[in-house]
Write a protein that holds these residues in place. Structure first.
Motif, mmCIF file in Angstrom:
data_model
loop_
_atom_site.group_PDB
_atom_site.id
_atom_site.type_symbol
_atom_site.label_atom_id
_atom_site.label_comp_id
_atom_site.label_asym_id
_atom_site.label_seq_id
_atom_site.Cartn_x
_atom_site.Cartn_y
_atom_site.Cartn_z
ATOM 1 N N ASP A 161 0.828 -1.209 0.000
ATOM 2 C CA ASP A 161 0.000 0.000 0.000
ATOM 3 C C ASP A 161 0.861 1.257 0.000
ATOM 4 O O ASP A 161 1.795 1.376 0.793
ATOM 5 N N GLN A 176 -5.395 -2.390 -7.964
ATOM 6 C CA GLN A 176 -6.256 -3.235 -7.112
ATOM 7 C C GLN A 176 -7.313 -2.463 -6.319
ATOM 8 O O GLN A 176 -8.467 -2.859 -6.261
ATOM 9 N N GLY A 235 -9.089 -7.825 -2.053
ATOM 10 C CA GLY A 235 -7.965 -7.578 -1.153
ATOM 11 C C GLY A 235 -8.460 -7.059 0.183
ATOM 12 O O GLY A 235 -9.654 -6.820 0.382
ATOM 13 N N LYS A 236 -7.526 -6.896 1.102
ATOM 14 C CA LYS A 236 -7.897 -6.388 2.429
ATOM 15 C C LYS A 236 -7.864 -4.865 2.424
ATOM 16 O O LYS A 236 -7.260 -4.244 1.565
ATOM 17 N N ASP A 288 -6.628 -2.674 4.727
ATOM 18 C CA ASP A 288 -5.329 -2.093 5.044
ATOM 19 C C ASP A 288 -5.443 -0.623 5.453
ATOM 20 O O ASP A 288 -5.147 0.279 4.657
HETATM 21 MG MG MG Z 1 -5.430 -4.298 0.517
#
Ligand code: MG
Ligand code: 13P
Ligand code: 13P
Ligand code: MG
Ligand code: MG
Ligand code: MG
Length: 374
Positions: free
Chosen positions: A52, A93, A230-231, A233
């Motif tokens: 990230d 993403q 995805g997470k 974050d």
């Molecule tokens: Mg993520």
């Protein structure tokens, strides 16, 4: 008044989901330099945690400002182009919207912002985490602002003794509530102990409720996209000193690693390991989840820093503990609590397996044992 905006997104991982390629950081820094020269931003810094990219920016446009969000969006789009050129993993993403529409909130990137009257000395820390969900900040924020065993100032500093107001968002029913602590601490814990749904968004001082003292990102990507992307974050900003927790009280919660939802494929519980910026490169089982802390002083809206707060040797033992916790969780592999409960997993083969299993389940008889047919 000055606004601090911390905006982050995953626009492509190097290698897999482990880190950000230096060319992406270079592009973000170049754009921030231009934006400062044009007068859009007062200052800005770029860093990464895992895959990230984090942009910490200061300006006079207030929170949710179209121009600042547009700038961040364009920077992420430009970084995505580089990620595509290098065939980085998951290019773009976290950019879930087709195009910018006035605000990056709800479009994928994580945003933590606050507009403040800069104090004579304005220390603050921006925390960024990878491989976990936004509720990961609930426990440390509770400790910083509500727990006297973490924050001595709650007991011995007359400017903090009245306590803090905690704003909680319900990410499922899209509503919010304020909790006045210490009186409503038990009520608060009933909710924020479910971090997948209830997330601390802001913290305010009770005697100065217009001034946020902590602000976090709360986007849940799967709720926005309706599928695994995805997470989340998360990122957050926490001010310190002079009527607020001291810097060391702000950092202290990360000395006792705790489990967060995320890690491999966003579907496992793992320890949140504090680390220095150089070590924010998740690898083992795509983790364990990481948190970094960037310490700044504001000087007339300009950023003095960052200092790499969680890289300090005093967190070495916490790193060791987190790695041991990772060993414990890995032993149980696909079993809960290593694997998240079915409803919290970011992706699952359950529907397909259930379809294939049709006809193979039968009611449990009262007496007769099941007979295996060859
Ligand atoms: Mg993520
Ligand atoms: P110093 O005397 O080093 O400034 O320490 C002050 C303090 O309050 C530390 O928490
Ligand atoms: P990120 O959200 O950091 O991209 O993680 C995705 C993943 O699946 C890691 O295994
Ligand atoms: Mg990724
Ligand atoms: Mg990530
Ligand atoms: Mg001192």
């Amino acid at each position: 008044m000055v606004t601090i905006s911390a905006i982050k997104a995953d626009v492509g991982g190097f290698v897999g989901h482990g880190a950000v390629h230096p060319r992406l950081i270079g592009e973000a820094e170049r754009r921030i330099g231009e934006a400062i020269a044009q007068g859009l931003l007062l200052d800005g810094r770029v860093s990464s945690c895992g895959d990230d990219v984090n942009m910490v920016m200061t300006h006079h446009h207030g929170v949710d400002a179209d121009v600042v969000h547009h700038f961040a969006w364009d920077a992420f789009v430009a970084m995505t182009a580089i990620a595509k050129e290098l065939h980085l993993y998951g290019a773009g993403q976290d950019l879930l919207a087709e195009a910018f529409s006035g605000n990056v909130r709800g479009a994928g990137p994580g945003v933590a912002e606050m507009e403040i009257a800069e104090r004579v000395s304005e220390p603050f820390v921006v925390f960024a985490a990878d491989k976990c969900a936004p509720g990961a900040w609930n426990l440390p924020l509770y400790k910083m602002f509500c727990d006297p065993f973490n924050t001595a100032g709650l007991v011995i500093d007359s400017k903090m003794h009245a306590g803090f107001v905690i704003e909680v968002h319900d990410l499922i029913d899209r509503r919010r509530a304020l909790f006045h602590c210490p009186e409503q601490m038990y009520d608060l814990l009933v909710y924020i102990g479910t971090p997948g749904r209830f997330v601390v968004k802001h913290v305010f001082r009770r005697d100065d409720p217009d001034q946020p003292v902590a602000s976090s990102s709360t986007s849940r990507l799967s709720l926005i996209a309706g599928r695994y992307v995805g997470k989340d974050d998360p990122i957050m900003i926490v001010r310190a000193q002079n009527g607020l927790p001291a810097v060391g009280e702000v950092l202290e919660p990360f000395a006792a690693p705790y489990y967060v939802a995320g890690w491999m494929r966003g579907s496992h519980n793992g320890p949140l390991m504090p680390c220095g910026l150089q070590d924010a490169t998740p690898a083992r089982f795509d983790g364990p989840p990481r948190v970094v802390g960037m310490g700044f002083q504001l000087a007339d809206g300009c950023l003095v820093g960052p200092r790499d707060m969680l890289g300090d040797v005093s967190f070495d033992r916490a790193r060791g503990i987190a790695l041991e916790m990772a060993d414990h969780m890995r032993r149980t592999g696909p079993f809960e609590p290593s694997r998240l409960p079915a409803q919290d997993m970011e992706y699952t083969t359950m529907p397909a397996v259930a379809r294939a299993m049709e006809g193979r389940w039968e009611p449990i008889p009262d007496t007769a044992p099941i007979v295996a047919t060859p």
